[in-house]
Design an enzyme around this catalytic site. Sequence first.
Site, PDB file in Angstrom:
ATOM      1  N   PHE A 146       6.399  13.211   1.016  1.00 30.49           N
ATOM      2  CA  PHE A 146       7.672  13.700   1.563  1.00 30.49           C
ATOM      3  C   PHE A 146       8.797  13.214   0.663  1.00 30.49           C
ATOM      4  O   PHE A 146       9.020  12.013   0.533  1.00 30.49           O
ATOM      5  CB  PHE A 146       7.934  13.231   2.998  1.00 30.49           C
ATOM      6  CG  PHE A 146       9.239  13.773   3.521  1.00 30.49           C
ATOM      7  CD1 PHE A 146       9.311  15.043   4.074  1.00 30.49           C
ATOM      8  CD2 PHE A 146      10.419  13.049   3.370  1.00 30.49           C
ATOM      9  CE1 PHE A 146      10.527  15.578   4.499  1.00 30.49           C
ATOM     10  CE2 PHE A 146      11.648  13.579   3.800  1.00 30.49           C
ATOM     11  CZ  PHE A 146      11.687  14.848   4.365  1.00 30.49           C
ATOM     12  N   ASP A 233       9.949   6.828  -5.454  1.00 28.29           N
ATOM     13  CA  ASP A 233      10.855   7.255  -4.391  1.00 28.29           C
ATOM     14  C   ASP A 233      10.864   6.162  -3.329  1.00 28.29           C
ATOM     15  O   ASP A 233       9.966   6.085  -2.491  1.00 28.29           O
ATOM     16  CB  ASP A 233      10.393   8.591  -3.803  1.00 28.29           C
ATOM     17  CG  ASP A 233      11.305   9.069  -2.660  1.00 28.29           C
ATOM     18  OD1 ASP A 233      12.128   8.259  -2.189  1.00 28.29           O
ATOM     19  OD2 ASP A 233      11.177  10.237  -2.243  1.00 28.29           O
ATOM     20  N   LYS A 274      19.224   6.432   1.919  1.00 27.91           N
ATOM     21  CA  LYS A 274      19.160   5.848   3.253  1.00 27.91           C
ATOM     22  C   LYS A 274      19.905   4.499   3.382  1.00 27.91           C
ATOM     23  O   LYS A 274      21.117   4.492   3.470  1.00 27.91           O
ATOM     24  CB  LYS A 274      17.702   5.772   3.703  1.00 27.91           C
ATOM     25  CG  LYS A 274      17.118   7.192   3.864  1.00 27.91           C
ATOM     26  CD  LYS A 274      15.851   7.273   4.681  1.00 27.91           C
ATOM     27  CE  LYS A 274      15.575   8.735   5.025  1.00 27.91           C
ATOM     28  NZ  LYS A 274      14.319   9.246   4.511  1.00 27.91           N
TER      29      LYS A 274
HETATM   30  C1  LIG Z   1      14.285  10.610   3.833  1.00 29.43           C
HETATM   31  C2  LIG Z   1      13.549  10.719   2.560  1.00 29.43           C
HETATM   32  C3  LIG Z   1      13.951  11.604   1.551  1.00 29.43           C
HETATM   33  C4  LIG Z   1      15.083  12.601   1.726  1.00 29.43           C
HETATM   34  O1  LIG Z   1      16.295  12.014   1.994  1.00 29.43           O
HETATM   35  P1  LIG Z   1      17.483  12.900   2.647  1.00 29.43           P
HETATM   36  O2  LIG Z   1      18.655  11.990   2.650  1.00 29.43           O
HETATM   37  O3  LIG Z   1      17.025  13.278   4.024  1.00 29.43           O
HETATM   38  O4  LIG Z   1      17.658  14.091   1.771  1.00 29.43           O
HETATM   39  C5  LIG Z   1      13.248  11.603   0.361  1.00 29.43           C
HETATM   40  N1  LIG Z   1      12.207  10.775   0.165  1.00 29.43           N
HETATM   41  C6  LIG Z   1      11.780   9.914   1.121  1.00 29.43           C
HETATM   42  C7  LIG Z   1      10.630   9.003   0.821  1.00 29.43           C
HETATM   43  C8  LIG Z   1      12.424   9.861   2.351  1.00 29.43           C
HETATM   44  O5  LIG Z   1      11.984   9.037   3.302  1.00 29.43           O
END
Ligand SMILES: *Cc1c(COP(=O)(O)O)cnc(C)c1O
Length: 426
Positions: A146, A233, A274
């Site tokens: 994701f 990520d 985040k």
């Molecule tokens: C939440 C998340 C995203 C996307 O972030 P948004 O601010 O919702 O666009 C990408 N990668 C990971 C691992 C995430 O948990």
Amino acid sequence: MSVLEKINAEAIIALENKYGAHNYHPLPVVLSRGEGVYVWDVDGKKYYDFLSAYSAVNQGHCHPKIVGAMVKQAQSLTLTSRAFYNDQLGPYEEYLTKYFGFDKVLPMNTGAEAVETALKLCRKWAYEVKGIAEYEAQIIVCDGNFHGRTTTIISFSNDENARKNFGPYTEGFIKIPYDSIEALEKVLQSDKNIAGFLVEPIQGEAGVYTPADDYLMRAKALCNTYNVLFIADEIQTGIARTGSLLAVCGDCTCENHCEKQVTYATPDILILGKALSGGAYPVSAVLANDAVMNVIKPGQHGSTFGGNPIAAAVAVAALEVVEEEHLAQNARVLGKLFRSKLNEYIKTSSIAHLVRGKGLLNAVVINDTEESDTAWNICMALRDNGLLAKPTHGNIIRFAPPLVMNEAQLLDCVAIIIKTLKQFEK
Ligand SMILES: *Cc1c(COP(=O)(O)O)cnc(C)c1O
């Protein structure tokens, strides 16, 4: 009393249903206030927040230092665009890059934008530095990933719900099983056009899948060998969530230093979002060293709001809180306690069979199918018992409270969770 104050929860939910696109399926609870590990609904009922806005609120709701920085900056300058300099961005960039040990940062707003930025950066590096033939570059990604919701990102998702009827899709991605060094090595050996390997150190949305202890280290070493960028990520796992500053730090045992340094699988490109703002504001960032970041020249990438003064001021405050309040250490200690208490219960439970995770990013696996609504029903009962969590699948519940929790609160929460699970035992 204002009109809004008189509207009850049901009426507010009805407004969203009628006027908002139905792109979410929220748990029916309407929140109006948050402080630390708690949130309150419109009727004044208090809950422990065990989602933390998908780990954006690591520093706790409405942290006074973060809110203070935001209010102060909002009163003097909010946005200049990058057409001009602002007095907050440079100091933030210095602070952030030193904090994580990189030469440079490219500031963005949301997580998906930062992932897009990393993908563009990786491709450009592949053509201009590595020397891959034009438009032949491939980026390796993992099954179950994701990384956000843009057209390119969903192009390499396995989630049919996220993908279907959003095509045509972006090309240039090769999917391999997660946590398989063999699969990674096989692709790297057979394809000379690989530019990067994009990976989540723990797959959060997929259900908190934690890979083998040496997976990231070995993946990074392989990337080095094949001159491929290792792209982490850490939007959900980073910033103390998993018990170290970054999840790529691994189980560093040094009490003083592990909060600060990327120790064993240093990414070539690090993606943050985040909790970079403590949930106060959308702030994301892509970090890399000069050899990679310098391929981006003026006009080639950007964002109107990226690097705005509020974001800069908020992010500095949010990162200071992580350090000052030893959130990584706290997450590590409380995470161990959480898993040991739940493991004790699970031994004799007929409803749950596994707890997994790292630090305070954990999941409990329920004895039912992925398609069942058991996890949802348990989350409804948790809500009634004063704790908010959300299923990631029909049979998996993620538990990720703010990292400012203390031990007494955690034990209180464990009691609520076990009591609730017991209600579902047959
Ligand atoms: C939440 C998340 C995203 C996307 O972030 P948004 O601010 O919702 O666009 C990408 N990668 C990971 C691992 C995430 O948990």
